[in-house]
Design a protein around this motif. Sequence first.
Motif, mmCIF file in Angstrom:
data_model
loop_
_atom_site.group_PDB
_atom_site.id
_atom_site.type_symbol
_atom_site.label_atom_id
_atom_site.label_comp_id
_atom_site.label_asym_id
_atom_site.label_seq_id
_atom_site.Cartn_x
_atom_site.Cartn_y
_atom_site.Cartn_z
ATOM 1 N N UNK A 85 0.202 12.525 10.754
ATOM 2 C CA UNK A 85 1.603 12.569 11.191
ATOM 3 C C UNK A 85 2.209 11.170 11.209
ATOM 4 N N UNK A 86 1.432 10.190 11.619
ATOM 5 C CA UNK A 86 1.900 8.804 11.627
ATOM 6 C C UNK A 86 2.239 8.339 10.202
ATOM 7 N N UNK A 87 1.514 8.911 9.218
ATOM 8 C CA UNK A 87 1.769 8.593 7.805
ATOM 9 C C UNK A 87 2.853 9.490 7.216
ATOM 10 N N UNK A 88 3.581 10.224 8.074
ATOM 11 C CA UNK A 88 4.714 11.081 7.686
ATOM 12 C C UNK A 88 4.305 12.339 6.923
ATOM 13 N N UNK A 89 3.062 12.807 7.127
ATOM 14 C CA UNK A 89 2.633 14.079 6.543
ATOM 15 C C UNK A 89 3.228 15.195 7.397
ATOM 16 N N UNK A 90 3.822 16.196 6.734
ATOM 17 C CA UNK A 90 4.491 17.296 7.429
ATOM 18 C C UNK A 90 3.485 18.389 7.800
ATOM 19 N N UNK A 91 3.523 18.816 9.066
ATOM 20 C CA UNK A 91 2.684 19.905 9.555
ATOM 21 C C UNK A 91 3.546 21.130 9.816
ATOM 22 N N UNK A 92 2.914 22.301 9.751
ATOM 23 C CA UNK A 92 3.582 23.571 9.982
ATOM 24 C C UNK A 92 3.327 24.004 11.421
ATOM 25 N N UNK A 93 4.156 23.539 12.331
ATOM 26 C CA UNK A 93 4.020 23.937 13.732
ATOM 27 C C UNK A 93 2.880 23.249 14.442
ATOM 28 N N UNK A 94 2.525 23.834 15.578
ATOM 29 C CA UNK A 94 1.490 23.271 16.444
ATOM 30 C C UNK A 94 0.091 23.606 15.932
ATOM 31 N N UNK A 95 -0.883 22.932 16.465
ATOM 32 C CA UNK A 95 -2.287 23.237 16.189
ATOM 33 C C UNK A 95 -2.630 24.569 16.852
ATOM 34 N N UNK A 96 -3.303 25.448 16.097
ATOM 35 C CA UNK A 96 -3.748 26.744 16.624
ATOM 36 C C UNK A 96 -5.183 26.617 17.116
ATOM 37 N N UNK A 97 -5.469 27.235 18.261
ATOM 38 C CA UNK A 97 -6.816 27.191 18.825
ATOM 39 C C UNK A 97 -7.270 28.602 19.161
ATOM 40 N N UNK A 98 -8.426 28.978 18.653
ATOM 41 C CA UNK A 98 -9.114 30.192 19.065
ATOM 42 C C UNK A 98 -10.323 29.691 19.851
ATOM 43 N N UNK A 99 -10.231 29.772 21.180
ATOM 44 C CA UNK A 99 -11.259 29.198 22.058
ATOM 45 C C UNK A 99 -12.660 29.651 21.658
ATOM 46 N N UNK A 100 -13.557 28.695 21.611
ATOM 47 C CA UNK A 100 -14.938 28.993 21.285
ATOM 48 C C UNK A 100 -15.183 29.269 19.818
ATOM 49 N N UNK A 101 -14.127 29.168 18.993
ATOM 50 C CA UNK A 101 -14.286 29.461 17.572
ATOM 51 C C UNK A 101 -13.806 28.316 16.690
ATOM 52 N N UNK A 102 -12.471 28.074 16.702
ATOM 53 C CA UNK A 102 -11.928 27.099 15.752
ATOM 54 C C UNK A 102 -10.581 26.568 16.219
ATOM 55 N N UNK A 103 -10.274 25.368 15.768
ATOM 56 C CA UNK A 103 -8.959 24.750 15.967
ATOM 57 C C UNK A 103 -8.444 24.435 14.561
ATOM 58 N N UNK A 104 -7.197 24.865 14.230
ATOM 59 C CA UNK A 104 -6.663 24.663 12.883
ATOM 60 C C UNK A 104 -5.253 24.085 12.916
ATOM 61 N N UNK A 105 -4.925 23.381 11.848
ATOM 62 C CA UNK A 105 -3.574 22.847 11.678
ATOM 63 C C UNK A 105 -3.232 22.857 10.194
ATOM 64 N N UNK A 106 -2.103 23.472 9.854
ATOM 65 C CA UNK A 106 -1.645 23.544 8.473
ATOM 66 C C UNK A 106 -0.694 22.388 8.201
#
Length: 125
Positions: A85-106
């Motif tokens: 993000x500091x390098x101006x890369x665009x993300x699609x919304x917030x980071x998604x978290x499925x507790x105990x499984x995975x954290x994702x960010x598009x």
Amino acid sequence: MPLVSIENTITIALSVTDRYKSAKWYENMLGFQTNFHSDEAGWSELQTKTTGVTIGLGEHTKPAPGNCVPVFGIADLDTARQKLEHAKVKFDGETDVVEGMVKTATFYDPDGNALMLAEDLTGGI
């Protein structure tokens, strides 16, 4: 030197209407093996014949045809996201978290192609 350090895994995420049916198709047609189905997350994952490469099936009522999102494994998603993000890369919304499984960010490359970072939260199970 790259901004973030990608691990030795990649998941190719596809949008499907029926994860169970699609998983069987990949098993029967290509010899992949189902690792797991997560009904809570609407996600199934299959091991390909290539070490470190899996196919992820995300269930959607109306999947976009021809979609494909490479998902790169990463040890610390929050730090990586901050750097990108500091390098101006665009993300699609917030980071998604499925507790105990995975954290994702598009996020998107300069041409608008979707890519995803994924941090394993299973503790290596």
